[in-house]
Each structure stands twice: as structure tokens, then as C-alpha cells.
Design a protein around this motif. Structure first.
Motif, PDB file in Angstrom:
ATOM      1  N   ILE A  90       0.696  -1.241  -0.159  1.00 24.23           N
ATOM      2  CA  ILE A  90      -0.167  -0.330  -0.017  1.00 24.23           C
ATOM      3  C   ILE A  90       1.394   1.026   0.634  1.00 24.23           C
ATOM      4  CG2 ILE A  90      -0.741   0.386   2.335  1.00 24.23           C
ATOM      5  CD1 ILE A  90      -3.232   0.009  -0.665  1.00 24.23           C
ATOM      6  N   LEU A 142       1.987   1.569  -4.015  1.00 20.77           N
ATOM      7  CA  LEU A 142       0.742   2.635  -4.841  1.00 20.77           C
ATOM      8  C   LEU A 142       0.771   3.497  -3.765  1.00 20.77           C
ATOM      9  CD1 LEU A 142      -2.072   1.775  -6.299  1.00 20.77           C
ATOM     10  CD2 LEU A 142      -3.004   1.098  -3.923  1.00 20.77           C
ATOM     11  N   SER A 186      -7.389   7.631  -2.047  1.00 18.58           N
ATOM     12  CA  SER A 186      -6.753   7.977  -2.582  1.00 18.58           C
ATOM     13  C   SER A 186      -7.249   8.311  -3.456  1.00 18.58           C
ATOM     14  CB  SER A 186      -5.554   7.098  -3.029  1.00 18.58           C
ATOM     15  OG  SER A 186      -4.224   7.531  -4.174  1.00 18.58           O
ATOM     16  N   LEU A 237      -7.965   5.908  -8.288  1.00 24.09           N
ATOM     17  CA  LEU A 237      -7.556   3.987  -7.690  1.00 24.09           C
ATOM     18  C   LEU A 237      -7.662   3.205  -8.074  1.00 24.09           C
ATOM     19  CD1 LEU A 237      -8.378   4.087  -4.188  1.00 24.09           C
ATOM     20  CD2 LEU A 237      -6.344   3.469  -4.717  1.00 24.09           C
ATOM     21  N   SER A 280      -4.506   1.240  -9.107  1.00 24.63           N
ATOM     22  CA  SER A 280      -4.710  -0.067  -8.008  1.00 24.63           C
ATOM     23  C   SER A 280      -4.432  -1.135  -8.894  1.00 24.63           C
ATOM     24  CB  SER A 280      -5.521   0.224  -7.973  1.00 24.63           C
ATOM     25  OG  SER A 280      -7.139  -0.273  -7.804  1.00 24.63           O
ATOM     26  N   SER A 281      -4.975  -1.203  -9.886  1.00 19.03           N
ATOM     27  CA  SER A 281      -4.762  -2.751 -11.316  1.00 19.03           C
ATOM     28  C   SER A 281      -3.409  -2.230 -11.697  1.00 19.03           C
ATOM     29  CB  SER A 281      -5.978  -2.795 -11.993  1.00 19.03           C
ATOM     30  OG  SER A 281      -7.339  -2.904 -11.546  1.00 19.03           O
ATOM     31  N   HIS A 328      -1.001  -0.793 -10.933  1.00 18.61           N
ATOM     32  CA  HIS A 328       0.586  -0.987  -9.997  1.00 18.61           C
ATOM     33  C   HIS A 328      -0.024  -2.085  -9.383  1.00 18.61           C
ATOM     34  CE1 HIS A 328       1.897  -1.334  -6.016  1.00 18.61           C
ATOM     35  NE2 HIS A 328       2.571  -0.280  -6.570  1.00 18.61           N
ATOM     36  N   ALA A 332     -11.321  -2.103 -10.837  1.00 22.73           N
ATOM     37  CA  ALA A 332     -12.272  -1.474 -10.450  1.00 22.73           C
ATOM     38  C   ALA A 332     -13.365  -2.185  -9.694  1.00 22.73           C
ATOM     39  CB  ALA A 332     -12.171  -0.276  -9.661  1.00 22.73           C
ATOM     40  N   THR A 335     -10.630  -5.302  -6.877  1.00 22.04           N
ATOM     41  CA  THR A 335     -10.429  -4.527  -6.134  1.00 22.04           C
ATOM     42  C   THR A 335     -11.487  -3.545  -5.702  1.00 22.04           C
ATOM     43  OG1 THR A 335      -7.776  -4.042  -6.004  1.00 22.04           O
ATOM     44  CG2 THR A 335      -9.075  -2.528  -4.513  1.00 22.04           C
ATOM     45  N   CYS A 359     -10.247   2.512  -0.618  1.00 23.12           N
ATOM     46  CA  CYS A 359      -9.630   0.421  -0.317  1.00 23.12           C
ATOM     47  C   CYS A 359      -9.473   0.501   1.317  1.00 23.12           C
ATOM     48  CB  CYS A 359      -9.947   0.199  -1.143  1.00 23.12           C
ATOM     49  SG  CYS A 359      -7.576   0.731  -1.300  1.00 23.12           S
ATOM     50  N   PRO A 361      -5.696  -4.379  -2.533  1.00 22.48           N
ATOM     51  CA  PRO A 361      -3.933  -4.782  -3.825  1.00 22.48           C
ATOM     52  C   PRO A 361      -3.595  -5.015  -3.323  1.00 22.48           C
ATOM     53  CG  PRO A 361      -5.250  -2.067  -2.957  1.00 22.48           C
ATOM     54  CD  PRO A 361      -5.535  -2.881  -1.928  1.00 22.48           C
TER      55      PRO A 361
END
Length: 427
Positions: A7, A10, A224, A227, A231-232, A234, A305, A392, A404, A409
């Protein structure tokens, strides 16, 4: 990488990626530092690829990166993790400086489907790229220069019962007071070490400048911007870096323009992924028949997401399928093919998550609530390969600031690593 370290990484990735162009550059930087070699689309790739190599292609805000197994051939199937680098916001219009009501403002155009109210009263920066007269692109970001102001409640007593901002009138950010010196192009140019006269083209989007952070009573929540879907992206970078593919060519495909339909040269509906995969197959000695044989054994994990159950509006979710933040990544299912997961994809995902020791949750929409979509159906249609949709679980998707659980993640990245390594049946 444990959940806490993931995290934190991320957060650093999001901070370095205010626009799709920055995200593509950050993906390329990280993978290059880990040993990947950049391929130029204008070069002949014939005979230039060997087993065990890692390569990447950058096109505008998109990156296609591949890790070849030692025994890679023209018919080796692909394991593709697909994600996107763009997020909703406001894109700078031509001749963007406006003057009205004694204020200097920016002319912006709504990009994608942002929750408009979430963007008010935040210090915003502009980020993206400028292009000079010789056609060279330069990444730019201004730092905080703009703010979309709410109308005071004294001037709109109904704001808490019926706030519905007009997309043109109410979303123009203020950047100064009328009459003060203003050089927006100069500010963008200066961030790239250029002069305003050097700039002949601009692609810039608004970005909330509040940094990502952990919060909650026990620090298990993470807030954040972007995301969806950094998030995906990353998770894909982390997974590809750690993957050791066996019997498959591992691919990370991060596209631009998903939020507006993916129809661009760097979007999933364009030819980028198909072109790169076919050229890789040809560089390994294959013809078009060999390429289609490779596709026949391939899978795409479309990672975007998804929605965790909302604490105050549970009625907007399916009454029995209730995914929660902290419960692991979602397997997204839709009978109308807004998501592509089928029984075969469910079986593959189940095996992958078991091998990675990752909990997961199904997601399906309430029948009365329209379902979004992803690059999954687009990729399945473009390439004819088997595809499943995961992601996520978030709250406040498409807000300027999404939420999240800190564990999810890293779990997505662990499952993605198993997928890219070739775990699970491909029958």
C-alpha cells in the motif's frame, strides 16, 4: 510484498502518476529498472527477441510489457493482465484562460464520469503532456493552481437537498483574481523546463493534490485519487516483475481512455495489443497461423476496480451477493456480458487464488441498477481470447478521492502474479 509495503508503494505510484501519460512513464521506468528493454514500434523486430527476455512498448498513455519464458515460441499462449491508466476528471480546453465575475478561471471539459460534487473545494493541479514544435512530448504538472468553488449556503439554501452542478457553468476552476498576471502556458511549460513559446500542443487533466493516506481506527483503510484504475495498473507492474512464467508469455497491458469508451490508438478498442502480440509472435519465428494458435490458448485477466457494499446504501447492491472491503479481490460477473467472466473463467480464478492463498469474492449487480463495463468485453471481442473480469473493491468509485482496504490491492497483485506465471488450467 506484504500488504503494508504494497500500500505504501501504491501510494508512491499514484503520486508519481497524476495523468495517464505519467502513469505510462512510471510503469516503463519501474519495468526498465527491473530489466525490461523498450521496443520501438518503428523498428523491425524480426529475430530480435529471445526466450527469457523482458520487453515493453510505450504508446502515449499506454504500455504493453511482456515477460517471455525461456522456451518461448511463436505458438506460446499469452497470459494478459489488462488495466487502464486514465481516471475521470476535467481536461483543459483550448484557449483555457477565462475571465468572469472578477475571477480568472480555466475552461475545462468533463472527462469520463466523475462524481462532480467530490471535485469542489479541492486544490487542483494540471498534469499531462505538452508537445513542442518538433513533435516531442514532455510530461508536465503544475502543482496546486486551481479550485472549483462551492456556492455558499447563504446564497443557495437548498444546496444540501438538491445540489446538481451544471457541467458547464459550475465546474470552471478559479486560478486567480481578474487583473493579476496569469501565464498558464508558461506554468505548464516551466514544469518541463520549457518556455511558453516552445509549446504548440497540450493534453492536461485536473488532479486533486491531496496525497494518498491510510486512516481509520486501526489504519486499515486507504484513501486516494485514481484508485480506479491505478490500483490494478500498479498490481500488474508488481505482478509482472515477480512473475516467472512457465509455458506462457506474461503480458501487462495498460490502456488509456477506458473512462471514455477505449476508442483511441492507445485504448483497448484500438489495435495496440493485437499489433504488439502478433509482432512478438512473428519475431519468434511464427506466421499468422501460429499467432492464432497462440491466441487459442490465451487468457486475459481484465483488472479494474469494483464496488464494495456501501454502508449507507446497501439497497443499491444485490441483496445476497455482498462483497466487502477487506474480503479480497472481486470476480465480476454479468449475464449481459458487461463483464466477461464465465464458468471456465471462474474455475481458472478459483485455482489461481487457491495457489496464491488469496481470498476472493463474487460481484454481481442489482438488477435495477445499470452495470458498468471494462476492457474485458473489448479485449474478448478484439482478440477472441478467453477473458475474465476482476478488481479491488472500492467505495466512492469515480470520486476525486476513492477508498479501499489496505489488504486488497496486495491480494490482487498476488493473484495476478500467479496468473502471469501460468498457474491454473488453460483448457
Amino acid at each position: 510484498m506484504d500488504a503494508s509495503s504494497h500500500i505504501d508503494d501504491l501510494a508512491a505510484f499514484v503520486t508519481a502518476s497524476p495523468s495517464s501519460f505519467h502513469a505510462a512513464a512510471e510503469v516503463a521506468r519501474r519495468l526498465t529498472e527491473a530489466g525490461s528493454r523498450t521496443l520501438d514500434e518503428r523498428d523491425d523486430w524480426t529475430g530480435t527477441l529471445t526466450g527469457g527476455e523482458r520487453v515493453l512498448v510505450v504508446r502515449d498513455g499506454a504500455v504493453i510489457a511482456l515477460a517471455l519464458p525461456a522456451d518461448a515460441s511463436a505458438v506460446t499462449p499469452f497470459r494478459i493482465l489488462g488495466a487502464h491508466t486514465d481516471s475521470p476528471g476535467f481536461v483543459l480546453k483550448p484557449e483555457p484562460l477565462l475571465s468572469g465575475g472578477a475571477w480568472q478561471q480555466l475552461g475545462v471539459e468533463v472527462y469520463g464520469g466523475p462524481i462532480l460534487a467530490s471535485w469542489f473545494d479541492r486544490e487542483l493541479e494540471l498534469a499531462g503532456r505538452v508537445v513542442d514544435a518538433e513533435g516531442r512530448s514532455h510530461l508536465v504538472r503544475t502543482g496546486p493552481i486551481a479550485r472549483i468553488p462551492h456556492l455558499a449556503i447563504h446564497l443557495d439554501r437548498d444546496t444540501n437537498t438538491g445540489f446538481a452542478p451544471d457541467r458547464q457553468r459550475d465546474t470552471m476552476p478559479v486560478v486567480g483574481v481578474d487583473g493579476d498576471p496569469a501565464d498558464l502556458i508558461g506554468a505548464l511549460a516551466a514544469s518541463a523546463g520549457l518556455s511558453a513559446a516552445d509549446v504548440v500542443g497540450i493534453d492536461a487533466i485536473t488532479v486533486d493534490t491531496q496525497p494518498p493516506r491510510r486512516f481509520g481506527l486501526d489504519g486499515t483503510l486507504f484513501a486516494s485519487g485514481r484508485l480506479d484504475n491505478l490500483s490494478s495498473t500498479h498490481a500488474g507492474v508488481v505482478a509482472l516483475g515477480a512473475a516467472q512464467p512457465e509455458g506462457v508469455i506474461a503480458v501487462l497491458a495498460t490502456f488509456d481512455h477506458e473512462e471514455v469508451g477505449s476508442e483511441s490508438r492507445s485504448g483497448a478498442a484500438g489495435p495496440l495489443l493485437a499489433d504488439v502480440l502478433e509482432r512478438v509472435s512473428a519475431a519468434l519465428g511464427g506466421d499468422r497461423s501460429a499467432f492464432h494458435r497462440a491466441l487459442a490458448g490465451s487468457w486475459c485477466l481484465s483488472a479494474d476496480a469494483g464496488h464494495a457494499v456501501h454502508p449507507n446504501r446497501g439497497d443499491r447492491h444485490d441483496p445476497t451477493v455482498r462483497p466487502v472491503a477487506g474480503g479480497g479481490p472481486l470476480l465480476k460477473i454479468n449475464a449481459n456480458q458487461r463483464y466477461t467472466t464465465d464458468a471456465a473463467g471462474t474455475a481458472l480464478w478459483t485455482g489461481i487464488c487457491a495457489a496464491a492463498d488469496v481470498p476472493w469474492q463474487p460481484f454481481v449487480s442489482n438488477n435495477a441498477v445499470p452495470c458498468g463495463s471494462t476492457i474485458g468485453p473489448i479485449t474478448a471481442t478484439r482478440l477472441g481470447i478467453r477473458t475474465l473480469d476482476v478488481g479491488t473493491p472500492l467505495l466512492s468509485m469515480h470520486s476525486a478521492r476513492e477508498l479501499c482496504h489496505v489488504d486488497d490491492p496486495a491480494r490482487l497483485a498476488a493473484a495476478a502474479q500467479a496468473f502471469l506465471s501460468g498457474v491454473g488450467s488453460d483448457r
